[in-house]
Write a protein that holds these residues in place. Structure first.
Motif, PDB file in Angstrom:
ATOM      1  N   THR A  75       0.833  -1.219   0.000  1.00 13.81           N
ATOM      2  CA  THR A  75       0.000   0.000   0.000  1.00 13.81           C
ATOM      3  C   THR A  75       0.860   1.259   0.000  1.00 13.81           C
ATOM      4  O   THR A  75       0.385   2.335  -0.383  1.00 13.81           O
ATOM      5  CB  THR A  75      -0.941   0.034   1.220  1.00 13.81           C
ATOM      6  N   TRP A  76       2.098   1.142   0.444  1.00 12.77           N
ATOM      7  CA  TRP A  76       3.018   2.294   0.440  1.00 12.77           C
ATOM      8  C   TRP A  76       3.886   2.322  -0.816  1.00 12.77           C
ATOM      9  O   TRP A  76       4.786   3.161  -0.927  1.00 12.77           O
ATOM     10  CB  TRP A  76       3.938   2.236   1.667  1.00 12.77           C
ATOM     11  N   GLY A  77       3.635   1.407  -1.740  1.00 13.32           N
ATOM     12  CA  GLY A  77       4.412   1.370  -2.968  1.00 13.32           C
ATOM     13  C   GLY A  77       5.779   0.742  -2.809  1.00 13.32           C
ATOM     14  O   GLY A  77       6.682   0.991  -3.622  1.00 13.32           O
ATOM     15  N   ILE A  78       5.934  -0.092  -1.807  1.00 14.99           N
ATOM     16  CA  ILE A  78       7.215  -0.744  -1.527  1.00 14.99           C
ATOM     17  C   ILE A  78       7.100  -2.225  -1.888  1.00 14.99           C
ATOM     18  O   ILE A  78       6.162  -2.914  -1.476  1.00 14.99           O
ATOM     19  CB  ILE A  78       7.597  -0.592  -0.040  1.00 14.99           C
ATOM     20  N   THR A  79       8.055  -2.729  -2.648  1.00  9.71           N
ATOM     21  CA  THR A  79       8.085  -4.137  -3.020  1.00  9.71           C
ATOM     22  C   THR A  79       8.380  -4.997  -1.796  1.00  9.71           C
ATOM     23  O   THR A  79       9.308  -4.706  -1.029  1.00  9.71           O
ATOM     24  CB  THR A  79       9.153  -4.393  -4.090  1.00  9.71           C
ATOM     25  N   ALA A  80       7.608  -6.052  -1.588  1.00  6.15           N
ATOM     26  CA  ALA A  80       7.809  -6.916  -0.414  1.00  6.15           C
ATOM     27  C   ALA A  80       7.430  -8.343  -0.768  1.00  6.15           C
ATOM     28  O   ALA A  80       6.626  -8.598  -1.662  1.00  6.15           O
ATOM     29  CB  ALA A  80       6.983  -6.422   0.767  1.00  6.15           C
ATOM     30  N   ARG A  81       8.025  -9.262  -0.023  1.00  6.86           N
ATOM     31  CA  ARG A  81       7.747 -10.680  -0.244  1.00  6.86           C
ATOM     32  C   ARG A  81       7.951 -11.461   1.054  1.00  6.86           C
ATOM     33  O   ARG A  81       8.676 -11.025   1.941  1.00  6.86           O
ATOM     34  CB  ARG A  81       8.672 -11.244  -1.315  1.00  6.86           C
ATOM     35  N   ASN A  82       7.312 -12.602   1.131  1.00  6.49           N
ATOM     36  CA  ASN A  82       7.588 -13.568   2.190  1.00  6.49           C
ATOM     37  C   ASN A  82       8.530 -14.624   1.629  1.00  6.49           C
ATOM     38  O   ASN A  82       8.250 -15.225   0.591  1.00  6.49           O
ATOM     39  CB  ASN A  82       6.305 -14.224   2.692  1.00  6.49           C
ATOM     40  N   GLU A  83       9.629 -14.841   2.296  1.00  8.46           N
ATOM     41  CA  GLU A  83      10.661 -15.758   1.822  1.00  8.46           C
ATOM     42  C   GLU A  83      10.756 -16.951   2.774  1.00  8.46           C
ATOM     43  O   GLU A  83      11.120 -16.808   3.941  1.00  8.46           O
ATOM     44  CB  GLU A  83      11.994 -15.017   1.761  1.00  8.46           C
ATOM     45  N   LYS A  84      10.446 -18.116   2.272  1.00  8.05           N
ATOM     46  CA  LYS A  84      10.499 -19.322   3.101  1.00  8.05           C
ATOM     47  C   LYS A  84      11.945 -19.692   3.406  1.00  8.05           C
ATOM     48  O   LYS A  84      12.804 -19.649   2.529  1.00  8.05           O
ATOM     49  CB  LYS A  84       9.825 -20.494   2.384  1.00  8.05           C
TER      50      LYS A  84
END
Length: 517
Positions: A75-84
């Motif tokens: 929502t803030w325009g920041i790329t994010a991911r969950n990394e196993k």
């Protein structure tokens, strides 16, 4: 070489309307303005601690928190991911009902410990028995059958539920000293009782379980009014519960006096098999040196006695807020800005150790890492972690920080490399200039660290706002620095035990399959 910025002797209270010492750098000015006039800290803390709740590794709430963080960044325009990075024994807490039903009825304050077996929808009612005081391990084995069908009290009875500061304020000196002497004797006697079983905490729990105990009752008092440490169960079939000091003491005294109290216990929980575990990683891509990195760091998981507010929702929302501010006022950093929200720190820095092990290409190019983990207080200490030239670059990066924040921070250079304690140590071990933003206590050790009282209301938002401003400025300065940081290590002092120079902490591998025997 050692230096100190100094500790302010009086507290500086400020609100969002405080006029900070004006900085010349417009980015720094905008960081301060955004942090004070548009703070999202209370909203973030509410959503994380009240809405999602505690974040025990392997629980649905932990996965929910990871997904929430990714969504928030997006929502803030920041790329994010969950990394196993691994998997853990999945478990979900249910309702705990604990009551004394004889010699009178009283609801007891307590809860099942993490990963405690369920009572499978049933209520277990049984008498209590105090752990036997056998003369040796052979005698203890002969005593074990007496626990069959009973709840076993395995903690020392505390003679007083008043913390020492309360005694010191009101008791006579003689009375205070007498209490401490009696407590010391009680603790020594209880340790001796435990030693004579010939068992460890885990093997004792399994021995009681094998002998047919109905369940295990503990009370891990945290030396403050109303607070207990809440950790994990060691049983695999019978419930393990923790009771408040007051209610545990009641049961203990009644049991010892031969009244044979009975308690009813219903603890619902679900075993979920092995579930994946994650780190949440978010990124603001660098424009000039995208393959060099400045990192923000905080562990995301918690124990689940409270809601993990000061350990470590405060560190988490500090990093979230700093990233939000940086994206808004510094959207095109020279170096890539990364944030790591680590899983399973509480079981041994597992998430951050996995990241270090899995991403050598990032680790070798980290300009600096800033980690926050020890409670809600404003940052008051910053060590060079044994990096010889840290005083140079940290000193320069601290320079534009508002005096109201900077003047409270004591620095120590070159310092000593941290070997554990929080996730920065995972990076220090790999030779990364990684620094702990160590904060003011606010009675953290007794009242919120791993306790049942670590909840939203303990957060001091003015201090957390300080920390978000500090973090954002440090990250901005580290990103802008034309020079890459030196990783030269200082010569460590002589180890008094070995007579040889101390060694740099070794990089350690994470536990990637946890919660299983």
């Amino acid at each position: 070489m050692k230096t100190s910025i100094g500790l302010l002797s009086v507290s500086l209270l400020f609100s969002a309307t405080l006029s900070f010492s004006q900085a010349k750098d417009p980015i720094v000015e905008n960081i301060i303005k955004e942090a004070t006039q548009n703070s999202q800290l209370k909203k973030l803390a509410h959503e994380l601690t009240d809405g999602i709740g505690p974040r025990l590794v392997g629980t649905p709430q932990m996965k929910q928190a990871h997904d929430w963080a990714v969504s928030k960044y997006q929502t803030w325009g920041i790329t994010a991911r969950n990394e196993k990075w691994g998997e853990w024994r999945g478990w979900e807490r249910g309702i705990s009902h604990i009551d004394m039903v004889y010699p009178r009825v009283k609801s007891l304050e307590g809860m099942q410990l993490a990963w405690s077996p369920s009572t499978n929808g049933k209520t277990i009612t049984a008498e209590t028995i105090v752990l036997g005081n056998a003369p040796d391990s052979v005698a203890f084995q002969k005593w074990l059958p007496s626990v069959k069908g009973k709840f076993v009290l395995i903690s020392m009875n505390q003679a007083t539920g008043r913390p020492d500061y309360n005694w010191q304020e009101f008791a006579t000196k003689e009375s205070f000293e007498k209490m401490k002497a009696e407590r010391t004797a009680d603790m020594a006697a209880w340790r001796n009782r435990m030693t004579k079983t010939g068992l460890t905490a885990r093997s004792l729990a399994l021995a009681l379980e094998k002998a047919g105990a109905a369940g295990i009752v503990a009370s891990n008092w945290s030396a403050g009014f109303g607070v207990n440490k809440i950790f994990s169960a060691n049983t695999s079939k019978i419930p393990t519960i923790d009771l408040s000091l007051e209610d545990y003491g009641l049961l203990y005294r009644l049991t010892e006096s031969g009244i044979n109290p009975k308690i009813s216990v219903k603890t619902d929980s679900k075993e979920l098999g092995m579930v994946p575990t994650f780190n949440t990683i978010a990124e603001i891509r660098g424009t000039e040196k995208p393959e060099e990195y400045v990192m923000l760091s905080a562990h995301f998981d918690s124990w689940d006695g409270g809601t993990g507010a000061t350990d470590n929702a405060t560190g988490t929302i500090t990093m979230l807020e700093a990233m939000r501010i940086l994206k808004k006022v510094y959207p095109n950093p020279k170096r890539t800005i990364l944030v790591g929200h680590w899983g399973s720190e509480e079981q041994g820095l597992n998430g951050s150790r996995a990241f270090v092990e899995d991403h050598p290409e990032i680790v070798k190019n980290i300009q600096a890492l800033f980690n926050q983990d020890n409670g809600t207080g404003r940052v008051v200490s910053l060590s060079g972690q044994g990096f010889l030239n840290a005083y140079d670059y940290l000193g320069r990066w601290l320079n534009p920080v508002p005096t109201e924040i900077k003047s409270q921070i004591q620095t120590s250079f070159p310092g000593s490399p941290g070997g554990g304690g929080s996730d920065y140590a995972s990076f220090v071990a790999a030779g990364v200039p990684a620094f702990s933003l160590s904060s003011l206590g606010w009675s953290y050790g007794n009242y919120t660290w791993h306790t049942n009282r670590d909840t939203y209301d303990k957060i001091v938002f003015d201090d957390v706002q300080n920390n978000a401003i500090l973090t954002a400025i440090l990250v901005y300065m580290a990103s802008e620095d034309p020079n890459k940081t030196s990783r030269e290590r200082s010569i460590l002092p002589i180890n008094s035990t070995t007579g040889k120079p101390s060694e740099w902490p070794a990089q350690r591998s994470p536990t990637r399959k946890g919660g299983v025997n």
